[in-house]
Design a protein around this motif. Sequence first.
Motif, mmCIF file in Angstrom:
data_model
loop_
_atom_site.group_PDB
_atom_site.id
_atom_site.type_symbol
_atom_site.label_atom_id
_atom_site.label_comp_id
_atom_site.label_asym_id
_atom_site.label_seq_id
_atom_site.Cartn_x
_atom_site.Cartn_y
_atom_site.Cartn_z
ATOM 1 N N SER A 371 -7.770 -1.417 7.064
ATOM 2 C CA SER A 371 -6.667 -0.201 7.133
ATOM 3 C C SER A 371 -7.066 0.868 8.004
ATOM 4 O O SER A 371 -6.144 1.812 7.993
ATOM 5 C CB SER A 371 -6.310 0.019 5.865
ATOM 6 O OG SER A 371 -5.803 -1.130 5.155
ATOM 7 N N ILE A 372 -8.412 0.938 8.593
ATOM 8 C CA ILE A 372 -8.512 2.148 9.372
ATOM 9 C C ILE A 372 -8.481 3.496 8.791
ATOM 10 O O ILE A 372 -7.802 4.327 9.099
ATOM 11 C CB ILE A 372 -7.963 2.279 10.537
ATOM 12 C CG1 ILE A 372 -7.883 0.844 11.257
ATOM 13 C CG2 ILE A 372 -8.449 3.220 11.758
ATOM 14 C CD1 ILE A 372 -6.705 0.793 12.654
ATOM 15 N N MET A 410 -1.257 4.571 0.579
ATOM 16 C CA MET A 410 -0.917 6.057 0.720
ATOM 17 C C MET A 410 -0.866 6.465 2.113
ATOM 18 O O MET A 410 0.014 7.128 2.349
ATOM 19 C CB MET A 410 -1.826 6.821 -0.296
ATOM 20 C CG MET A 410 -1.501 6.641 -1.952
ATOM 21 S SD MET A 410 0.433 7.060 -2.146
ATOM 22 C CE MET A 410 0.416 8.821 -1.744
ATOM 23 N N LYS A 411 -1.950 6.036 2.890
ATOM 24 C CA LYS A 411 -1.818 6.247 4.200
ATOM 25 C C LYS A 411 -0.633 5.820 4.719
ATOM 26 O O LYS A 411 0.118 6.440 5.620
ATOM 27 C CB LYS A 411 -3.019 5.675 4.842
ATOM 28 C CG LYS A 411 -3.272 5.979 6.215
ATOM 29 C CD LYS A 411 -4.371 5.501 6.733
ATOM 30 C CE LYS A 411 -4.801 5.577 8.273
ATOM 31 N NZ LYS A 411 -3.959 4.470 8.882
ATOM 32 N N GLU A 412 -0.354 4.723 4.710
ATOM 33 C CA GLU A 412 0.943 4.030 5.287
ATOM 34 C C GLU A 412 2.395 4.899 4.493
ATOM 35 O O GLU A 412 3.081 4.974 5.225
ATOM 36 C CB GLU A 412 1.054 2.640 4.663
ATOM 37 C CG GLU A 412 2.594 1.902 5.022
ATOM 38 C CD GLU A 412 2.776 1.624 6.864
ATOM 39 O OE1 GLU A 412 3.942 1.545 7.018
ATOM 40 O OE2 GLU A 412 1.721 1.911 7.424
ATOM 41 N N SER A 416 5.250 6.601 6.859
ATOM 42 C CA SER A 416 6.686 6.192 6.645
ATOM 43 C C SER A 416 7.466 7.508 6.283
ATOM 44 O O SER A 416 8.670 7.700 6.920
ATOM 45 C CB SER A 416 6.631 5.363 5.538
ATOM 46 O OG SER A 416 8.068 4.907 5.666
ATOM 47 N N VAL A 417 6.989 8.196 5.341
ATOM 48 C CA VAL A 417 7.731 9.795 5.154
ATOM 49 C C VAL A 417 7.744 10.548 6.412
ATOM 50 O O VAL A 417 8.919 11.083 6.633
ATOM 51 C CB VAL A 417 7.071 10.191 4.241
ATOM 52 C CG1 VAL A 417 7.645 11.722 3.589
ATOM 53 C CG2 VAL A 417 7.138 9.518 2.806
ATOM 54 N N LYS A 418 6.634 10.793 7.178
ATOM 55 C CA LYS A 418 6.973 11.404 8.408
ATOM 56 C C LYS A 418 7.832 10.946 9.466
ATOM 57 O O LYS A 418 8.595 11.858 9.922
ATOM 58 C CB LYS A 418 5.325 11.456 8.902
ATOM 59 C CG LYS A 418 5.241 12.587 10.075
ATOM 60 C CD LYS A 418 3.955 12.313 10.734
ATOM 61 C CE LYS A 418 3.620 13.424 11.644
ATOM 62 N NZ LYS A 418 4.376 13.717 12.686
ATOM 63 N N ASN A 453 -6.599 14.421 3.420
ATOM 64 C CA ASN A 453 -7.282 13.777 4.533
ATOM 65 C C ASN A 453 -6.264 12.725 5.131
ATOM 66 O O ASN A 453 -6.178 12.565 6.383
ATOM 67 C CB ASN A 453 -8.717 13.253 4.327
ATOM 68 C CG ASN A 453 -9.574 14.298 3.801
ATOM 69 O OD1 ASN A 453 -9.295 15.542 4.188
ATOM 70 N ND2 ASN A 453 -10.531 14.087 3.121
ATOM 71 N N LEU A 454 -5.974 11.864 4.067
ATOM 72 C CA LEU A 454 -5.186 10.536 4.641
ATOM 73 C C LEU A 454 -3.681 11.249 5.442
ATOM 74 O O LEU A 454 -3.407 10.591 6.603
ATOM 75 C CB LEU A 454 -4.696 9.830 3.685
ATOM 76 C CG LEU A 454 -5.940 9.163 2.738
ATOM 77 C CD1 LEU A 454 -5.421 8.216 1.768
ATOM 78 C CD2 LEU A 454 -6.536 7.952 3.729
ATOM 79 N N ALA A 455 -3.273 12.333 4.839
ATOM 80 C CA ALA A 455 -2.058 12.686 5.547
ATOM 81 C C ALA A 455 -2.500 13.277 6.929
ATOM 82 O O ALA A 455 -1.646 13.118 7.847
ATOM 83 C CB ALA A 455 -1.349 13.770 4.654
ATOM 84 N N VAL A 456 -3.465 13.934 7.257
ATOM 85 C CA VAL A 456 -3.958 14.377 8.348
ATOM 86 C C VAL A 456 -4.021 13.252 9.594
ATOM 87 O O VAL A 456 -3.584 13.380 10.654
ATOM 88 C CB VAL A 456 -5.147 15.326 8.032
ATOM 89 C CG1 VAL A 456 -5.688 15.755 9.500
ATOM 90 C CG2 VAL A 456 -4.993 16.588 7.462
#
Length: 493
Positions: A371-372, A410-412, A416-418, A453-456
Amino acid sequence: MRLTWHNYRYYPYERVLAAREIQALLDPTTQTEVSDGIEIQGNVETRQVARLTYFSGAVNGHGLVPTIQSQLEEAGRSGKKKQATRYSVHGMHEYKGKFNPQVARVLLNIFGVQEGHHVLDPFCGSGTTLVECSHIGANGFGTDINPFAVMVARAKLLALRTPVAKLLEIHDRLSVALVEKSTGWTLLEDTRLAYLRSWFDADMLDEIEFIRTRILECSGELAPVFLIVASNLLRDYSQQDPGDLRIRRRKSPLPETPFTVAFLDAARPLLARIDATQAILGTSLPESQAVLRDVSELALDDLVGPFDAAITSPPYAMALPYIDTQRLSLVWLGLVDPSSILQLESELIGSREMRGNARRLLPDQLAENASILPAEEAKLCLDLHHALGEKDGFRRQAVPMLLYRYFAAMKESFRSVKSVLKAGAPYGLIVGHNHSTIGGLRRDFDTPRHLANLAVSEGWRVEELIPLQTYHRYGYHVDNAVAAETLIILRNG
């Protein structure tokens, strides 16, 4: 002008957020804390003062001007001097895992959400954020993969904008219709009923099925409101232990009050709170929506966005067993077939369950970082996997893979939200910390920092992480309470 506190004890984070909403809504030239509130100076609009969350009102040359929040809370208060959280329609169902409505409201204020703005809650649960959006005239749009959560949220929003006289009329009708059972009443056997028979005594099942039928007959399009009120009582009257989040047989006796009486009694205070809320806000409120949809499938072509802000409390890693806790309601309401309960549980973000291909594929995905994930999060999961010992049981053996799956999901969700928020729009998330014991050692996970961190990694800018050490989601069983939570504030780009 002096802003006065509510008459209850505040947690430190609430005073921090109170100061921030003053700045966001009122933009005073000065603000100074005094014994019973905060003194402010500046050209302040009374209309904006009325929107404040953590203040009962404002004292000026004309006396006390109450806030809308103080009026709503007073109407929903149980008599004790503590913060009211069941005001308006928030107390319709004791949904496990819902978060504090005052936090949702204060974030709307801090984010500068105005009437007519569009706000997204991508993990809407029972609709706390959506209800608060309606209270201030904003358009809330929520998604969730749990059909019961979506039904609860829709029922709250429906009740909020339905004139209470109509709801009271239906309650009166039900009071008559439920007094005496019609002759020749029979239950039609199917898989739904077979499942319910495994958890309800025969007489009890006969009663709750009769109530369900009468609600559908008497309530029309407003039936969801009364069905949700009834569903809130199901576990108490079943053979499941109502005090355990997992599904275990009860040892305590069933309540002495008949289910029918309990149902009608439970509806009365709710209707009284709705009446009081509508006296304050009216019924011409925005039609906020709750939609059954995975967060990864957000798309602007059929949403009302782009959104001005997003506010949510996402599932925790290895979260509360939502579906286990709600399976009686899911089946009784006809929302899922009993055979699909475990599959639905495994599909929720943060679930502890692994089924089908997930159990086979996750180890390789973890090893390869398929999932990188950012380096720190990938390394954490891999280190936990290598730390597993022979004494770690089945549940603990799964922790590294479950955590990896949670981070990936959560990364995905951030991606999606962005895609549906306006440039520069804020996104607030209430996130709990987690821990597990692996290899004989307790491992504490700073989940909020990892999610930041995932959000960044998906292009978000982290504006701030605010500790909420004393805040717990309402309704948690003490053994599952989270000791600390953090408010993450992100900006889109």
